[in-house]
Design an enzyme around this catalytic site. Structure first.
Site, PDB file in Angstrom:
ATOM      1  N   THR A  59       0.239  -2.599   9.054  1.00 49.94           N
ATOM      2  CA  THR A  59       1.461  -2.934   8.324  1.00 49.94           C
ATOM      3  C   THR A  59       1.523  -2.291   6.946  1.00 49.94           C
ATOM      4  OG1 THR A  59       1.756  -5.011   9.496  1.00 49.94           O
ATOM      5  CG2 THR A  59       2.652  -4.915   7.275  1.00 49.94           C
ATOM      6  N   SER A  65      -3.343  -2.468  14.569  1.00 53.67           N
ATOM      7  CA  SER A  65      -4.736  -2.836  14.813  1.00 53.67           C
ATOM      8  C   SER A  65      -4.958  -3.443  16.186  1.00 53.67           C
ATOM      9  CB  SER A  65      -5.257  -3.767  13.715  1.00 53.67           C
ATOM     10  OG  SER A  65      -4.696  -5.041  13.799  1.00 53.67           O
ATOM     11  N   THR A  82      -3.894  -6.192   9.941  1.00 58.84           N
ATOM     12  CA  THR A  82      -4.587  -7.464   9.742  1.00 58.84           C
ATOM     13  C   THR A  82      -4.847  -8.217  11.050  1.00 58.84           C
ATOM     14  OG1 THR A  82      -2.480  -8.597   9.425  1.00 58.84           O
ATOM     15  CG2 THR A  82      -3.601  -7.783   7.438  1.00 58.84           C
ATOM     16  N   ASP A  83      -4.139  -7.821  12.117  1.00 55.70           N
ATOM     17  CA  ASP A  83      -4.205  -8.634  13.342  1.00 55.70           C
ATOM     18  C   ASP A  83      -5.618  -8.787  13.898  1.00 55.70           C
ATOM     19  OD1 ASP A  83      -1.505  -9.058  13.220  1.00 55.70           O
ATOM     20  OD2 ASP A  83      -0.976  -7.654  14.814  1.00 55.70           O
TER      21      ASP A  83
END
Ligand code: DAS
Length: 334
Positions: free
Chosen positions: A13, A56, A88-89
């Site tokens: 992101t 990710s 971040t996932d």
């Protein structure tokens, strides 16, 4: 001493911008660094590496192993801190994987953004600056992999993504953060209780590890045929490590064929060893050969199990390592 920072950009992101169907990967490392003019005020040299450019969810274990190898090269060339910028996932998994195979002194600091650069309050630049401040600070040397977002420093072994969208999504439910950034100064308030590193396998491509979350009135259908397709299994059990009584025997049969690790699906706390005595209890499952994950949540347990199996560990070695990593002194079988 002037810090020498190597920044590896993997995507996420933080570098996504407009497209007719929504934001997609757009910005490379140089553009992301240029958006943080405050980096020029640090006593550090910074070198960008565009390593991957993907959400990710698309990263693989082998991407992470290749990243660690590239980071080792950077350290050999003089880097005193490594920064990893990614979506971040999957940070709670990638950071733990890095931590397990990173015995070196320079810290690996993983960051990203919850809000993309087109949104008001985009958090990418602040997170990137904070990551550089931590990676360049000698007090974080030897702490392995750290996750820095929202002005907090988390140990990779403890951190979870606990909100789908908040800039405060990252928490460490069992311990809290190791430290905070205050007026741009990183402060280390607690040190991790101990780290265990494992050998870095060349690849995990041929080793499949399943994660099955048990649910109310579970008939065990997802366990059928699993031993033929996977080399290991993580079971996310109820509470302190419980399964329906009818699944105790099938799980025990699987544990005689491959390592089966018992974790808790609750999101915090450890599985137990010997409190409950009913069929399907943690005591029963451990007697049947399941390996306790200790404080490791199911996702992190799966990362550890896959790295161990890819490195050729047998069930006894898996149990010993879970006892060391999941503990302190808490994992393993009966
Ligand atoms: N785009 C998602 C990812 O790459 C989310 C994010 O970066 O925060 O993980």
């Amino acid at each position: 001493m002037t810090a020498s920072l190597a920044v590896f950009f993997l995507g996420g992101t933080i570098g996504m911008a407009g497209h007719r169907d929504g934001v997609v990967q757009r910005l490379g490392g140089d553009a992301l660094l240029a958006a943080v003019p405050q980096l020029a005020g640090l006593d550090a040299t910074i070198r960008a590496h565009d390593f991957r450019a993907m959400p990710s969810a698309c990263l693989t274990f082998d991407d992470i192993l290749a990243l660690v190898a590239a980071a080792e090269d950077a350290v050999a060339e003089g880097a005193t801190g490594i920064i990893v910028v990614q979506g971040t996932d999957t940070i709670e998994e990638t950071a733990f994987g890095i931590d397990l195979v990173w015995p070196h002194e320079p810290p690996m600091v993983v960051t990203g953004a919850m809000r993309n650069p087109t949104l008001p309050g985009a958090d990418g630049p602040a997170n990137l600056l904070a990551a550089a401040q931590v990676a360049g600070d000698p007090q974080f040397a030897g702490l392995g992999c750290l996750v820095v977002l929202n002005d907090q420093v988390h140990a990779a072994q403890r951190v979870r993504k606990t909100h789908s969208a908040s800039p405060a999504a990252f928490t460490s439910p069992d311990t809290g953060p190791l430290g905070h950034l205050v007026e741009g100064v990183p402060m280390l308030l607690a040190r991790p209780s101990g780290r265990t590193c494992v050998p870095r396998p060349a690849s995990t491509a041929d080793v499949r590890v399943a994660l099955v979350t048990l649910t109310l009135d579970d008939d065990g259908g997802l366990l059928t045929g699993i031993a033929a397709r996977y080399a290991g299994l993580v079971v996310a059990g109820f509470g302190v490590g419980h399964a329906p009584a009818a699944l105790a025997e099938p799980l025990g049969q699987l544990a005689r064929r491959m390592p089966v690790v018992l974790a808790s699906r609750t999101g915090a706390g450890s599985v137990f060893r010997h409190t409950y005595g009913f069929p399907g209890s943690e005591t029963d499952l451990r007697k049947r050969g399941l390996i306790a994950a200790g404080f490791l949540d199911p996702y992190k347990a799966r990362v550890l199990l896959r790295l161990l199996l890819a490195g050729g560990a047998d069930t006894a070695a898996v149990a010993d390592t879970f006892a060391a990593v999941g503990g302190p002194s808490f994992g393993g079988t009966e």
